[in-house]
Write a protein that holds these residues in place. Structure first.
Motif, mmCIF file in Angstrom:
data_model
loop_
_atom_site.group_PDB
_atom_site.id
_atom_site.type_symbol
_atom_site.label_atom_id
_atom_site.label_comp_id
_atom_site.label_asym_id
_atom_site.label_seq_id
_atom_site.Cartn_x
_atom_site.Cartn_y
_atom_site.Cartn_z
ATOM 1 N N ASP A 38 42.257 53.921 39.950
ATOM 2 C CA ASP A 38 41.876 52.920 38.973
ATOM 3 C C ASP A 38 41.238 51.716 39.655
ATOM 4 O O ASP A 38 40.881 51.765 40.842
ATOM 5 N N VAL A 39 41.101 50.626 38.908
ATOM 6 C CA VAL A 39 40.428 49.434 39.406
ATOM 7 C C VAL A 39 41.175 48.825 40.591
ATOM 8 O O VAL A 39 40.553 48.303 41.524
ATOM 9 N N ASP A 40 42.498 48.882 40.575
ATOM 10 C CA ASP A 40 43.267 48.368 41.721
ATOM 11 C C ASP A 40 42.914 49.131 42.997
ATOM 12 O O ASP A 40 42.843 48.541 44.081
ATOM 13 N N ASP A 41 42.693 50.437 42.876
ATOM 14 C CA ASP A 41 42.308 51.229 44.047
ATOM 15 C C ASP A 41 40.925 50.818 44.543
ATOM 16 O O ASP A 41 40.703 50.728 45.763
ATOM 17 N N VAL A 42 39.992 50.578 43.629
ATOM 18 C CA VAL A 42 38.660 50.109 44.022
ATOM 19 C C VAL A 42 38.778 48.802 44.791
ATOM 20 O O VAL A 42 38.141 48.605 45.833
ATOM 21 N N GLY A 55 37.709 45.773 48.944
ATOM 22 C CA GLY A 55 38.109 44.447 49.404
ATOM 23 C C GLY A 55 38.169 43.450 48.270
ATOM 24 O O GLY A 55 37.199 43.289 47.519
ATOM 25 N N GLY A 56 39.306 42.775 48.130
ATOM 26 C CA GLY A 56 39.503 41.842 47.035
ATOM 27 C C GLY A 56 38.595 40.629 47.081
ATOM 28 O O GLY A 56 38.339 39.999 46.050
ATOM 29 N N GLU A 57 38.063 40.271 48.262
ATOM 30 C CA GLU A 57 37.190 39.100 48.389
ATOM 31 C C GLU A 57 35.715 39.458 48.166
ATOM 32 O O GLU A 57 34.847 38.579 48.237
ATOM 33 N N THR A 58 35.441 40.712 47.911
ATOM 34 C CA THR A 58 34.052 41.129 47.700
ATOM 35 C C THR A 58 33.492 40.494 46.439
ATOM 36 O O THR A 58 34.089 40.616 45.364
ATOM 37 N N PRO A 59 32.346 39.793 46.527
ATOM 38 C CA PRO A 59 31.742 39.212 45.314
ATOM 39 C C PRO A 59 31.325 40.316 44.350
ATOM 40 O O PRO A 59 30.885 41.390 44.760
ATOM 41 N N VAL A 60 31.447 40.059 43.065
ATOM 42 C CA VAL A 60 31.071 41.046 42.060
ATOM 43 C C VAL A 60 30.383 40.333 40.902
ATOM 44 O O VAL A 60 30.760 39.222 40.517
ATOM 45 N N GLU A 61 29.351 40.969 40.371
ATOM 46 C CA GLU A 61 28.610 40.410 39.241
ATOM 47 C C GLU A 61 29.307 40.816 37.945
ATOM 48 O O GLU A 61 29.371 41.993 37.610
ATOM 49 N N GLY A 90 39.002 40.925 43.475
ATOM 50 C CA GLY A 90 40.410 40.615 43.239
ATOM 51 C C GLY A 90 40.612 39.934 41.890
ATOM 52 O O GLY A 90 41.535 40.276 41.135
ATOM 53 N N ARG A 91 39.746 38.980 41.570
ATOM 54 C CA ARG A 91 39.836 38.294 40.287
ATOM 55 C C ARG A 91 39.532 39.256 39.147
ATOM 56 O O ARG A 91 40.168 39.207 38.089
ATOM 57 N N TRP A 92 38.572 40.143 39.367
ATOM 58 C CA TRP A 92 38.238 41.131 38.337
ATOM 59 C C TRP A 92 39.410 42.069 38.066
ATOM 60 O O TRP A 92 39.706 42.383 36.905
ATOM 61 N N ALA A 93 40.084 42.530 39.115
ATOM 62 C CA ALA A 93 41.224 43.430 38.932
ATOM 63 C C ALA A 93 42.340 42.743 38.150
ATOM 64 O O ALA A 93 43.000 43.369 37.305
ATOM 65 N N GLU A 94 42.519 41.443 38.399
ATOM 66 C CA GLU A 94 43.533 40.694 37.657
ATOM 67 C C GLU A 94 43.157 40.600 36.176
ATOM 68 O O GLU A 94 43.998 40.783 35.293
ATOM 69 N N TYR A 95 41.868 40.322 35.913
ATOM 70 C CA TYR A 95 41.399 40.270 34.530
ATOM 71 C C TYR A 95 41.550 41.633 33.859
ATOM 72 O O TYR A 95 42.005 41.731 32.711
ATOM 73 N N TYR A 96 41.196 42.685 34.563
ATOM 74 C CA TYR A 96 41.197 44.039 33.995
ATOM 75 C C TYR A 96 42.601 44.460 33.569
ATOM 76 O O TYR A 96 42.777 45.161 32.560
ATOM 77 N N SER A 97 43.600 44.040 34.323
ATOM 78 C CA SER A 97 44.980 44.436 34.020
ATOM 79 C C SER A 97 45.642 43.514 32.993
ATOM 80 O O SER A 97 46.755 43.784 32.548
ATOM 81 N N THR A 98 44.936 42.444 32.591
ATOM 82 C CA THR A 98 45.472 41.535 31.575
ATOM 83 C C THR A 98 45.434 42.213 30.200
ATOM 84 O O THR A 98 44.432 42.851 29.860
ATOM 85 N N PRO A 99 46.490 42.111 29.416
ATOM 86 C CA PRO A 99 46.465 42.716 28.073
ATOM 87 C C PRO A 99 45.269 42.212 27.256
ATOM 88 O O PRO A 99 44.861 41.056 27.390
ATOM 89 N N GLU A 100 44.727 43.069 26.428
ATOM 90 C CA GLU A 100 43.509 42.747 25.685
ATOM 91 C C GLU A 100 43.635 41.450 24.895
ATOM 92 O O GLU A 100 42.706 40.626 24.868
#
Length: 380
Positions: free
Chosen positions: A237-241, A246-252, A268-278
């Motif tokens: 899943d996204v946590d594995d990605v 790398g959690g510090e990798t910039p992402v658009e 890292g910030r994206w994975a935190e957002y992704y796992s947040t309840p809708e």
């Protein structure tokens, strides 16, 4: 269209250009097969350069005429003969010209315009072309709206941030539209090969669907072989990605409501957002352009054999530069989307063909056939 908060991982590899990707999504996407070349509407008279509706006195030499007598002949258009009456020709006071987008032939707007405003015309066709090609239609621009009332100052920052846009607008539009079921060809993975591409005249002219990956010669994270996963559940899943890339990798990150970029995001910030309840997410966001070539994740991904056989990068890029990392990184994309994501209607860059594999979740594609009418509507 999937409206559940299912997590999705998949791949998207271009088949006619250098690109591939891993996809994590439950979003809506609208694609077209061909590139679009805008056909500008020309509003110039022969031998002159002018903007729409400008008054000119065209002469065949392209230079201005100084004679003002009625006997001096002016340049005629094909429609002049239908209007002229016996007697000396009368010079038109306003000789604006319009070009048929199909022939192309020039006409006096006074002869063919039927009193309409030339500045509002977008694409114009002569009566002969309209008769011979029923699919053509004259189109008009929306008139500029002028008002004397006081206007409220727009909050452009709010527009960029998407607070004034509706993230579900395309969902609402689609629900009220009749969507025809796809008639795309279903193929077995083993049949999608170079021989099929070379011998089948219809190959790569329309999308195809491969329901089982066996025989494609591809590999995805979590697979034990190229035959695909041992069961339908993928333990990736996204946590594995995030851990691998790398959690510090910039992402658009895309704000779905405004279809604009949200700056300052990392994996890292994206994975935190992704796992947040809708219900607790601030906005609906999407990741569609994380390129993972050159990362450890790329070692777990292998595009289908056909993609590699016709990949311009693999076939033609100098190996010496490839070894030094000097190459365009457009090979492997990882798409990660939450529920209710959508991508605006678009044409893939350079009209490239793309191979998608959904690793987890679901993804709905809406295709629009690239007819002249559809492309004309897309231009607007």
């Amino acid at each position: 269209m999937d409206a559940t908060d299912s997590k999705a991982l998949g791949s998207s590899d271009p088949v006619a250009g250098p690109s591939a990707s891993l996809d994590t999504s439950t979003n809506t996407r609208t694609n077209s097969e061909d590139t679009l070349t805008a056909s500008p509407t020309t509003r110039t008279a022969p031998g002159n350069n002018l903007s729409t509706g400008q008054e000119v006195k065209p002469v065949s030499s392209g230079t201005a005429s100084t004679s003002t007598t009625e006997e001096k002949m002016y340049e005629k258009c094909p429609a002049c003969a239908m209007e002229e009456k016996p007697g000396p020709p009368k010079r038109k006071k306003k000789e604006s010209w319009v070009l048929c987008e199909s022939c192309p032939t020039w006409y006096h707007w006074d002869c063919v315009g039927k009193g309409e405003d030339l500045s509002l015309v977008d694409k114009w066709y002569c009566s002969n072309c309209l008769r011979d090609h029923p699919e053509l239609a004259i189109t008009f621009r929306l008139p500029t709206r002028k008002s004397s009332r006081k206007r409220t100052q727009s909050n452009y920052m709010a527009l960029v941030e998407g607070s004034s846009a509706d993230p579900n607008k395309w969902m609402k539009i689609i629900q009220n539209k009749p969507i025809a079921p796809d008639r795309f060809r279903r193929m077995k993975g083993a049949d999608v090969n170079l021989q099929w591409l070379l011998e089948d005249d219809n190959a790569m002219r329309e999308p195809i669907v491969i329901e089982e990956p066996h025989g494609l010669g591809m590999r995805m994270p979590g697979w034990t072989s190229d035959a695909g996963p041992s069961d339908k559940s993928i333990d990736f899943d996204v946590d594995d990605v995030t851990k691998i890339v790398g959690g510090e990798t910039p992402v658009e990150v895309i704000d779905v409501a405004s279809q604009s970029n949200s700056p300052g995001w990392t994996l890292g910030r994206w994975a935190e957002y992704y796992s947040t309840p809708e219900a607790e997410r601030d906005k609906i966001r999407n990741v569609i352009s994380l390129e993972v070539s050159g990362t450890p994740l790329a070692d777990q991904i292998s595009p289908p054999k056909l993609v590699k056989d016709i990949d311009w990068f693999l076939q033609y890029w100098p190996p010496t530069k490839r070894g030094k990392g000097q190459y365009p990184k457009v090979q492997l994309y990882c798409l990660m989307s939450v529920a209710k994501c959508w991508t605006d209607m678009h044409i893939d860059f350079a009209g490239s063909s793309v191979f998608y594999h959904v690793l987890r979740g679901a993804k709905v594609f809406y295709f629009i056939r690239p007819s002249k009418a559809n492309l004309s509507a897309y231009e607007k």
